[in-house]
Structure formats: C-alpha cells, structure tokens
Design a protein around this motif. Structure first.
Motif, PDB file in Angstrom:
ATOM      1  N   TRP A 294       0.822  -1.211   0.000  1.00 34.52           N
ATOM      2  CA  TRP A 294       0.000   0.000   0.000  1.00 34.52           C
ATOM      3  C   TRP A 294       0.856   1.262   0.000  1.00 34.52           C
ATOM      4  CZ3 TRP A 294       0.536  -3.613   3.860  1.00 34.52           C
ATOM      5  CH2 TRP A 294       1.236  -3.213   5.007  1.00 34.52           C
ATOM      6  N   ASP A 295       0.236   2.385  -0.457  1.00 32.44           N
ATOM      7  CA  ASP A 295       0.909   3.684  -0.356  1.00 32.44           C
ATOM      8  C   ASP A 295       0.496   4.372   0.938  1.00 32.44           C
ATOM      9  OD1 ASP A 295       1.593   3.331  -3.107  1.00 32.44           O
ATOM     10  OD2 ASP A 295      -0.416   4.070  -3.622  1.00 32.44           O
ATOM     11  N   THR A 296      -0.794   4.269   1.252  1.00 35.60           N
ATOM     12  CA  THR A 296      -1.337   4.998   2.402  1.00 35.60           C
ATOM     13  C   THR A 296      -2.030   4.011   3.328  1.00 35.60           C
ATOM     14  OG1 THR A 296      -1.836   6.725   0.803  1.00 35.60           O
ATOM     15  CG2 THR A 296      -2.846   6.963   2.979  1.00 35.60           C
ATOM     16  N   VAL A 297      -1.725   4.086   4.616  1.00 38.99           N
ATOM     17  CA  VAL A 297      -2.377   3.163   5.558  1.00 38.99           C
ATOM     18  C   VAL A 297      -3.852   3.535   5.691  1.00 38.99           C
ATOM     19  CG1 VAL A 297      -2.449   2.312   7.937  1.00 38.99           C
ATOM     20  CG2 VAL A 297      -0.250   2.711   6.823  1.00 38.99           C
ATOM     21  N   LEU A 298      -4.118   4.794   6.024  1.00 38.22           N
ATOM     22  CA  LEU A 298      -5.509   5.226   6.195  1.00 38.22           C
ATOM     23  C   LEU A 298      -5.758   6.484   5.385  1.00 38.22           C
ATOM     24  CD1 LEU A 298      -8.311   5.321   7.613  1.00 38.22           C
ATOM     25  CD2 LEU A 298      -7.206   6.572   9.475  1.00 38.22           C
ATOM     26  N   ASP A 299      -6.717   6.404   4.505  1.00 35.39           N
ATOM     27  CA  ASP A 299      -7.136   7.594   3.766  1.00 35.39           C
ATOM     28  C   ASP A 299      -8.406   8.102   4.447  1.00 35.39           C
ATOM     29  OD1 ASP A 299      -8.313   9.411   2.120  1.00 35.39           O
ATOM     30  OD2 ASP A 299      -8.188   8.210   0.286  1.00 35.39           O
ATOM     31  N   ASP A 300      -8.248   9.202   5.196  1.00 37.13           N
ATOM     32  CA  ASP A 300      -9.409   9.727   5.918  1.00 37.13           C
ATOM     33  C   ASP A 300      -9.833  11.078   5.340  1.00 37.13           C
ATOM     34  OD1 ASP A 300      -7.295  11.203   6.755  1.00 37.13           O
ATOM     35  OD2 ASP A 300      -7.563  10.854   8.903  1.00 37.13           O
ATOM     36  N   SER A 301      -9.630  11.219   4.019  1.00 31.94           N
ATOM     37  CA  SER A 301      -9.929  12.505   3.394  1.00 31.94           C
ATOM     38  C   SER A 301     -11.427  12.743   3.233  1.00 31.94           C
ATOM     39  CB  SER A 301      -9.229  12.588   2.031  1.00 31.94           C
ATOM     40  OG  SER A 301      -9.651  11.497   1.231  1.00 31.94           O
ATOM     41  N   GLU A 302     -12.225  11.680   3.343  1.00 28.23           N
ATOM     42  CA  GLU A 302     -13.659  11.849   3.100  1.00 28.23           C
ATOM     43  C   GLU A 302     -14.482  11.110   4.167  1.00 28.23           C
ATOM     44  OE1 GLU A 302     -16.651  10.886  -0.486  1.00 28.23           O
ATOM     45  OE2 GLU A 302     -14.556  10.372  -0.859  1.00 28.23           O
ATOM     46  N   PRO A 303     -14.339  11.491   5.433  1.00 26.83           N
ATOM     47  CA  PRO A 303     -15.045  10.745   6.463  1.00 26.83           C
ATOM     48  C   PRO A 303     -16.566  10.844   6.279  1.00 26.83           C
ATOM     49  CG  PRO A 303     -14.089  12.758   7.387  1.00 26.83           C
ATOM     50  CD  PRO A 303     -13.610  12.639   5.965  1.00 26.83           C
ATOM     51  N   PRO A 304     -17.364   9.847   6.618  1.00 25.19           N
ATOM     52  CA  PRO A 304     -16.949   8.589   7.240  1.00 25.19           C
ATOM     53  C   PRO A 304     -16.630   7.480   6.233  1.00 25.19           C
ATOM     54  CG  PRO A 304     -19.323   8.698   7.189  1.00 25.19           C
ATOM     55  CD  PRO A 304     -18.828   9.932   6.498  1.00 25.19           C
ATOM     56  N   PHE A 305     -16.316   7.877   4.992  1.00 25.35           N
ATOM     57  CA  PHE A 305     -15.958   6.858   3.992  1.00 25.35           C
ATOM     58  C   PHE A 305     -14.442   6.640   4.053  1.00 25.35           C
ATOM     59  CE2 PHE A 305     -19.904   8.794   2.642  1.00 25.35           C
ATOM     60  CZ  PHE A 305     -20.693   7.683   2.409  1.00 25.35           C
ATOM     61  N   TYR A 306     -14.027   5.893   5.047  1.00 27.27           N
ATOM     62  CA  TYR A 306     -12.592   5.674   5.257  1.00 27.27           C
ATOM     63  C   TYR A 306     -12.077   4.577   4.331  1.00 27.27           C
ATOM     64  CZ  TYR A 306     -13.403   8.365   9.491  1.00 27.27           C
ATOM     65  OH  TYR A 306     -13.744   9.355  10.371  1.00 27.27           O
ATOM     66  N   LYS A 307     -10.821   4.723   3.928  1.00 25.14           N
ATOM     67  CA  LYS A 307     -10.197   3.679   3.108  1.00 25.14           C
ATOM     68  C   LYS A 307      -8.900   3.252   3.781  1.00 25.14           C
ATOM     69  CE  LYS A 307     -11.847   5.417  -1.361  1.00 25.14           C
ATOM     70  NZ  LYS A 307     -11.996   6.891  -1.294  1.00 25.14           N
TER      71      LYS A 307
ATOM     72  N   VAL B  21     -19.720   4.321  21.613  1.00 29.48           N
ATOM     73  CA  VAL B  21     -19.270   4.809  20.301  1.00 29.48           C
ATOM     74  C   VAL B  21     -17.824   4.360  20.081  1.00 29.48           C
ATOM     75  CG1 VAL B  21     -20.744   6.868  20.130  1.00 29.48           C
ATOM     76  CG2 VAL B  21     -18.557   7.046  21.299  1.00 29.48           C
ATOM     77  N   LEU B  22     -17.466   4.190  18.817  1.00 27.13           N
ATOM     78  CA  LEU B  22     -16.068   3.893  18.480  1.00 27.13           C
ATOM     79  C   LEU B  22     -15.510   5.185  17.907  1.00 27.13           C
ATOM     80  CD1 LEU B  22     -16.525   0.330  16.925  1.00 27.13           C
ATOM     81  CD2 LEU B  22     -15.875   0.923  19.256  1.00 27.13           C
ATOM     82  N   THR B  23     -14.390   5.620  18.450  1.00 26.55           N
ATOM     83  CA  THR B  23     -13.967   6.991  18.175  1.00 26.55           C
ATOM     84  C   THR B  23     -12.812   7.119  17.187  1.00 26.55           C
ATOM     85  OG1 THR B  23     -12.624   6.865  20.151  1.00 26.55           O
ATOM     86  CG2 THR B  23     -14.790   7.877  20.379  1.00 26.55           C
ATOM     87  N   GLN B  24     -12.433   5.996  16.602  1.00 25.21           N
ATOM     88  CA  GLN B  24     -11.421   6.136  15.545  1.00 25.21           C
ATOM     89  C   GLN B  24     -11.616   5.008  14.543  1.00 25.21           C
ATOM     90  OE1 GLN B  24      -7.754   6.170  17.844  1.00 25.21           O
ATOM     91  NE2 GLN B  24      -7.381   4.039  17.408  1.00 25.21           N
ATOM     92  N   PRO B  25     -11.343   5.288  13.249  1.00 31.58           N
ATOM     93  CA  PRO B  25     -11.580   4.245  12.251  1.00 31.58           C
ATOM     94  C   PRO B  25     -10.691   3.025  12.480  1.00 31.58           C
ATOM     95  CG  PRO B  25     -10.563   6.202  11.256  1.00 31.58           C
ATOM     96  CD  PRO B  25     -10.831   6.538  12.676  1.00 31.58           C
ATOM     97  N   TRP B  26     -11.174   1.871  12.034  1.00 33.41           N
ATOM     98  CA  TRP B  26     -10.398   0.633  12.172  1.00 33.41           C
ATOM     99  C   TRP B  26     -10.492  -0.110  10.837  1.00 33.41           C
ATOM    100  CZ3 TRP B  26     -15.156   1.828  13.817  1.00 33.41           C
ATOM    101  CH2 TRP B  26     -16.203   0.972  13.488  1.00 33.41           C
ATOM    102  N   PRO B  27      -9.493  -0.935  10.509  1.00 31.89           N
ATOM    103  CA  PRO B  27      -9.407  -1.473   9.145  1.00 31.89           C
ATOM    104  C   PRO B  27     -10.610  -2.304   8.694  1.00 31.89           C
ATOM    105  CG  PRO B  27      -7.351  -1.864  10.331  1.00 31.89           C
ATOM    106  CD  PRO B  27      -8.307  -1.286  11.318  1.00 31.89           C
ATOM    107  N   SER B  28     -11.218  -3.077   9.622  1.00 29.66           N
ATOM    108  CA  SER B  28     -12.279  -3.986   9.179  1.00 29.66           C
ATOM    109  C   SER B  28     -13.664  -3.359   9.286  1.00 29.66           C
ATOM    110  CB  SER B  28     -12.232  -5.280  10.003  1.00 29.66           C
ATOM    111  OG  SER B  28     -12.510  -4.976  11.358  1.00 29.66           O
ATOM    112  N   MET B  29     -13.732  -2.046   9.362  1.00 25.09           N
ATOM    113  CA  MET B  29     -15.048  -1.418   9.481  1.00 25.09           C
ATOM    114  C   MET B  29     -15.823  -1.523   8.177  1.00 25.09           C
ATOM    115  SD  MET B  29     -13.891   2.595   9.597  1.00 25.09           S
ATOM    116  CE  MET B  29     -15.506   3.262   9.957  1.00 25.09           C
ATOM    117  N   LEU B  30     -17.147  -1.535   8.290  1.00 27.08           N
ATOM    118  CA  LEU B  30     -17.954  -1.525   7.070  1.00 27.08           C
ATOM    119  C   LEU B  30     -17.608  -0.271   6.284  1.00 27.08           C
ATOM    120  CD1 LEU B  30     -21.655  -0.500   7.786  1.00 27.08           C
ATOM    121  CD2 LEU B  30     -19.762   0.089   9.265  1.00 27.08           C
ATOM    122  N   ARG B  31     -17.690  -0.359   4.967  1.00 22.77           N
ATOM    123  CA  ARG B  31     -17.352   0.800   4.148  1.00 22.77           C
ATOM    124  C   ARG B  31     -18.574   1.620   3.815  1.00 22.77           C
ATOM    125  NH1 ARG B  31     -13.104  -0.788   6.005  1.00 22.77           N
ATOM    126  NH2 ARG B  31     -11.175  -0.950   4.799  1.00 22.77           N
ATOM    127  N   THR B  32     -19.718   0.935   3.726  1.00 24.94           N
ATOM    128  CA  THR B  32     -20.986   1.619   3.479  1.00 24.94           C
ATOM    129  C   THR B  32     -22.089   0.581   3.588  1.00 24.94           C
ATOM    130  OG1 THR B  32     -22.131   3.145   1.975  1.00 24.94           O
ATOM    131  CG2 THR B  32     -21.019   1.286   0.951  1.00 24.94           C
TER     132      THR B  32
END
Ligand code: PRX
Length: 661
Positions: free
Chosen positions: A68-81, A478-489
């Motif tokens: 990967w290039d980027t671990v977390l792309d949080d440029s468009e929350p809550p659509f995390y990549k 509430v979960l207060t930070q994104p995590w890798p296995s979260m639903l995407r949508t």
C-alpha cells in the motif's frame, strides 16, 4: 485466583458457582501468560500512540502483491479507506501461501456431519476445489464485481464457494440457512446477484429440508439471476432443475480448468455484502472490503484466541451465514493457517453431548460459542459434558450477546475445568472483527464484561443527550477512531450509512447502537441495543421486520413487536397483535401467524409469545410506545403513561393479559 476457587470441596456445583459470583476478577494464570502470544500490556500503549503503525504491522502479516501507499485515507469521512494502493487476494492469503510453504497437508476443517460422517479437508484440497469452482464461476460468466449469492448449510462447499468468489473478485452475499427462501429472494434482488449457489437439501436433526425446491417456489423470475448452482449434499431424488438456468456444482467443477491464479485486487475491492437487521424493516447490506477486513480478522483471531496454528484446533460454533462465521470460521482461521472444526448440525442431535463428543474426538483446544448455547448446556446439566474428555481445551470465547455471570462461571468451571481463560468478545456485523475483548495473556476478566478495546480500537461511553464522554456510568457506546475492518458503506445506500452510524455524534464517531456502562476501572459492560433490534439466541432481528411479516396475515390489523427478556435465548420475540373487526384470537391463529413469519423471514423469527390487544399504546403523534409494551410483557410496573393518546389502552391491555393467564 480462579483455580483455587474451583477446588471441589464437596459442595454442589450450584453452591460453588453462587460462591464464585462474589469473585470480581479473574487474572490470567501464570501458566497461560508464559505461553501467550501477547503478555505485555505495553501493546495497548504502543497501539494507542500510533494506531496506523499498529494496523500496518498487522497488515504486514498478510501477503501483498503490491504494498500500500497509504495506511488510512481519511480525506472523506466517514468513507474511510485502508491500505490504498495495495493489492492482494484473500483466497491467496487463505490458501496458496500455506500450500506454497509446504503446509498443504494440514487439515483446514475437521468437518463432522449429523449422521456421524467425518470429512477432513486439507489446505491443498481446498486450494484445488476453490480453483475449480472459481473457474466454473468464470465459465458461467461471473466477472469481477458481480455479486454471487450463497445459501448453503454448514458444509465445506460453503467455504469453497466463498473463497472462489474472493479469488476472482466477485463479492459474495451469503444468506444464513435459517432464513426462508423468501428472504433469500429479497436479498438476491437487493444485491442484483447474478448467480446463487445453493443445495439440494439441508439436514437438520435427522430431517431433510428440500432447499432447492423451496428456493424455486419463491425465486420467481429475478432479472439479474442467470444461474443457480446446486450442491449435492442430501442426495435427494427428483430435485427440480430448470434447463438453461440450473447446474450441478460437481458437474461445473469437473468441466472447469484446474488452475485459477488469484486475481490481484485493490485493498478496497468489495469482498462481501452481508445483510443484517436495523431499525427499519428493510435489511442493511453491510459492505466489507479486502485488505482492511482481512487484516482485522486475522489479527484478532490470532491475538484474542492466542492462536498457535501448529498446535491448536479451533472451533467456532457459529453458522457461516452470520458475521461470526464469515470472520472466525472462514477468513480469520484460514488466513492464519489454522485447523478448525466445522459442525454441521444442532447441539442436541443425535444427542445432547454431541458438541463434547466432537470436541473430545478432534482434541479441540479453543472454543468460541454464544451465551445462548452455554445457557442451554447449563440447563441440560453438567453431567453431560463431564462424560467427555475436554482436557485439550485451553481457552473459551463468548460472542453475540451479553453473557450473564452465572453462565460465564459455568462455562469457566464445567467446560473449561477452571483453567481456561474466557474471552467475552463484543463486536458486530458492521465492525467485521472483534472490537472489545480481553487479551487472554494480559487482561484480568470480570464475568459479564467484554472488558476493554482491542489494541488499535478506541471506544467511549457517551451521554445520550450531550455526547460527552462518561468516565464511569451508563450511556451510549461509540467507536472513536476508524479501524481497518469497518464496514465501508451500506450497499447502494450511502446516505443511510451516514444517517445510521454517523449522524448523531458526527463523522468521527461511529454510533454502535448499544448502550453500555463503563466502570471505574474503565471496563465496558454491554447492556443491549438502543434501537428496535432484538437479539434472539445471538440472531439479530428488527422488530419492524417481524411486524411487517405478522401484518401480512389477512386477519391482522396491527402488530407491535418487542424483545422480551428470556432466560434461555437472551431476548425472545413477543408480539402484541390487534385483529381485524370482531375476530377472536385463537391458538390456531397463533400457529398461522407463526407460519407466516417463518415463511417470510425464517423459523427462528417466530414469536415466542403473542398477546392479543384490542388497541396498542400510542403517543399523540401515533408512535407505538414499546417501552410500555416491554413493561407489560415483563410484568413490571408501568412507566409514565401520560403522553399516551389514550391512557386507558394500558389498563385494558393489562386485563387482557390477566384473562389469558
Ligand atoms: O448488541 C450487541 C450484540 O450483538 C450485536 C451485533 O449483532 P451482529 O451484528 O449480529 O453480530 C453478532 C456477532 C458479532 C451488538 O450490537 N453483541 C455482540 N457481542 C456481544 C454483544 N452484546 C454483549 N456482549 C457481547 N460480547
């Protein structure tokens, strides 16, 4: 501490468990700690300091075709990549890399059938079958991105089908075998599935249900559905096969080429959709993707259960059709190269000791089960498991609903012999992987608490009104930070995704939908859902979904469904039903309503209790007050009734209940 309390002093088990209820904490034994994969609490600080670094480290345990290039792309929350730019294949990680490393002969599944059949499937065999079926899917015209429906019982072919989809980048949509054919149709329609993989018949407690024939009755003409692939399992005669649409699984596999290289897929390529229940009658299509999901399930499977793939025999006693099965029967264990047990049937067929017989015979070391099952075994008596040799067990897990301390202690003492740590794991279809859990070599457990977030996960309990974090007390989880296995949508419903999970407290805080309590030590105690979702034996159902099935009965005018506390199943479906006109409620009608629910949703959704009601308590704006219905059903004093449009409704409901008793 645990071991000393477990000593048999001649008192009954019941007395011992009652005495143990006083024990608040169970520390990991030194013996367990010394051999545990994680035993240094510093792991929590490290992950909290640099969550992305921690998750990247977990992702490195997988094989990537391109990093990967980027671990977390949080440029468009809550659509995390997560892990963007990276390429990998889930099926490659679950199969090829183990086979290539010379572990092809390792058993992936000790499959045990209802009638005593034993089938041990190795990694090499799975690899072979998955490649053939992946090619067969391609031959049937399935392309990357096409959705494939899977409606299969607990047989190895369900794993083959899922991994074949993953291999070619076709997202699967598995429907739990307990759902009705009508539900399958609805889910195939929503997701525009191109292919459905199903079975001739499914066995349950000595009976065989003609699944293919029933699917045919309900499926009708779905424009998207081009092919139905049928696995021969129950060997039924006269299975209806529609020419030009239906094919046999074994025949298409035999006709397909043997080699199917795994497709390098983007880390964010959709891996699967899994429908689950929400507040409204229409199920939510939870979408999980490739790199983050696999990272999450592999890491949690390894560390929460302290998995040593060379020695352990893992048994997750869930059904593949739920998220627990996806993550901890299929993807986590296979990614980690584990040997698993796969049990086809029910816990009481052919006899009530069958789980323990299977555990003894396979020398299972790790067991992951739902509190409902544990409570049922408790009711059947400790004498049953005590007839079997469960000495290989070294850790026990719980999932799906809150576990009451008494059941926790029984599990610990009777099944775990007082020596096995218990991990009570909280998570959801949406979270993909375990979120709140003990780490067995580190965490002191408290019966009934899922304890603290997994490293790299951040959770808070916040005030219902102000959303402010609560240090000690009750509020919303509430979960207060994104995590890798979260639903995407939610599949095709981006707006509903944002609205459901991120509208209340903003795009940085995921609203779980559970109430929880945080104690002074920072331990989390899950209380239950805050929405109209009911948890029956760990099966998630929406009250609205059941209501709309009940009102489909021609004699029903209106229905309100609540989850009533239940000793065995955690919650049970209780329905208040108003009939049309002068129609009288009868036992026959109760059976008919149950049948409608079974047909539209599945047998497991049938109301345990139906209460006939002349009218239902509503607010002035016409909203049904379920809180009052719960009070009535559970025999409590009624809460505030002043906001009701017609307060006399409650009195008449109460007298109707009395008459019925
Ligand atoms: O209410 C919580 C309960 O199950 C819900 C999630 O259901 P589902 O998506 O079907 O996934 C179940 C298996 C992961 C949660 O919102 N739940 C799950 N695990 C626990 C739990 N409640 C209390 N304690 C748990 N360990």
């Amino acid at each position: 501490m645990a071991d000393t309390a477990a000593g048999d002093s001649g008192t009954s088990l019941e007395q011992r468990l009652d005495a143990m209820l006083e024990i608040e904490r169970f520390d990991p034994s030194q013996q367990f700690r010394e051999q545990a994969l994680l035993s240094d609490p510093a792991v929590y600080e490290r992950a909290a300091r640099d969550p992305q670094g921690w998750w990247a480290e977990q992702a490195e345990a997988l094989d990537w075709f391109e990093r990967w290039d980027t671990v977390l792309d949080d440029s468009e929350p809550p659509f995390y990549k997560w892990f963007t730019g990276g390429k990998l294949n889930v099926s490659y990680n679950c199969l090829d890399r183990h086979v290539d490393a010379g572990r092809g002969d390792r058993v992936a599944y000790h499959w045990r059938g209802e009638e005593g059949e034993r089938r041990d499937v190795t990694y090499a065999e799975l690899h072979r079958d998955v490649q053939r079926f992946a090619n067969a899917l391609k031959d049937l015209g399935v392309q990357q991105g096409d959705v494939v429906g899977i409606y299969l019982p607990m047989i190895p072919e369900v794993v083959v089908a899922m991994l074949a989809c993953a291999r070619i980048g076709a997202p699967h949509n598995v429907v739990f075998g307990g759902f009705s054919a009508e539900s399958v149709k609805e889910r195939m329609e929503f997701s525009e599935a191109k292919v459905l993989v199903t079975v001739d018949g499914a066995r349950r407690k000595g009976k065989t249900a003609p699944i293919k024939a029933t699917v045919d009755e309900h499926m009708g003409d779905l424009a998207s559905l081009k092919t139905v692939v049928v696995v021969r399992h129950a060997r039924l005669d006269g299975v209806p096969m529609t020419a030009g649409r239906d094919v046999w699984f074994d025949e298409v596999c035999a006709a397909a080429a043997a080699d199917c290289p795994a497709e390098p897929l983007d880390a964010e390529h959709p891996l699967f959709i899994l429908y689950t229940s929400g507040s409204t009658a229409s199920p939510k299509g939870i979408l999980h993707t490739t790199g983050g999901y696999l990272t999450g399930v592999a890491a949690t499977h390894r560390y929460v259960f302290d998995l040593k793939p060379d020695e352990d025999v893992w048994w997750c006693a869930a059904d593949v059709g739920w998220i627990t099965g996806h993550s901890y029967i299929v993807y986590g264990p296979l990614a980690n190269g584990a040997t698993s047990v796969m049990w086809e049937g029910a816990p009481d067929y052919p006899h009530k000791g069958i789980w323990w017989e299977v555990a003894e015979e396979t020398r299972a070391t790790l067991l992951y089960a739902a509190p409902t099952a544990i409570r049922t075994f408790m009711k059947w008596g400790h004498e049953i498991p005590e007839r079997y040799d469960l000495s290989a067990l070294r850790l026990l897990g719980s999932v799906g609903e809150p576990i009451n301390p008494k059941a926790w202690l029984w599990y610990h003492q009777v099944i775990g012999g007082g020596r096995c740590p218990i991990v009570d794991t909280w998570w959801q279809t949406e979270t993909g992987a375990i979120m709140i859990t003990p780490l067995p070599g580190i965490t002191s457990t408290k019966p009934g608490s899922a304890t603290t977030p997994f490293p790299g996960v951040a959770a808070e309990v916040v005030g219902e009104g102000d959303g402010e974090p609560i240090d000690s007390g009750q509020g919303l989880l509430v979960l207060t930070q994104p995590w890798p296995s979260m639903l995407r949508t939610l599949y095709k419903e981006d707006e509903r995704f944002v609205e459901t999970y991120f509208a209340r407290f903003g795009k940085e805080r995921y609203l779980v939908g559970d109430a929880a309590r945080r104690d002074r030590d920072g331990y989390l105690w899950i209380i239950g859902r805050i929405d109209d979702v009911v948890n029956v034996s760990g099966h998630r159902l929406s009250t609205a979904e059941v209501e709309s099935a009940i009102v489909a009965h021609e004699k029903v005018a209106e229905a309100a469904v609540i989850g009533q506390s239940d000793e065995d199943t955690g919650q049970a479906i209780c329905a208040f039903v108003t009939l049309n006109g002068e129609i009288e409620g009868t036992d026959e009608l109760i059976a008919e309503i149950g049948a409608v629910v079974a047909e539209r949703i599945g047998k497991f959704a049938r109301p345990k209790r139906i209460i006939w009601a002349d009218d239902l308590p509503k607010t002035r704006s016409g909203k049904i007050m379920r809180r009052l219905l719960r009070d009535i059903a559970e025999g409590r004093a009624l809460g505030d009734v002043t906001t009701l449009r017609d307060p006399s409704v409650m009195a008449s409901l109460e007298s109707q209940i009395k008459d019925a008793q």
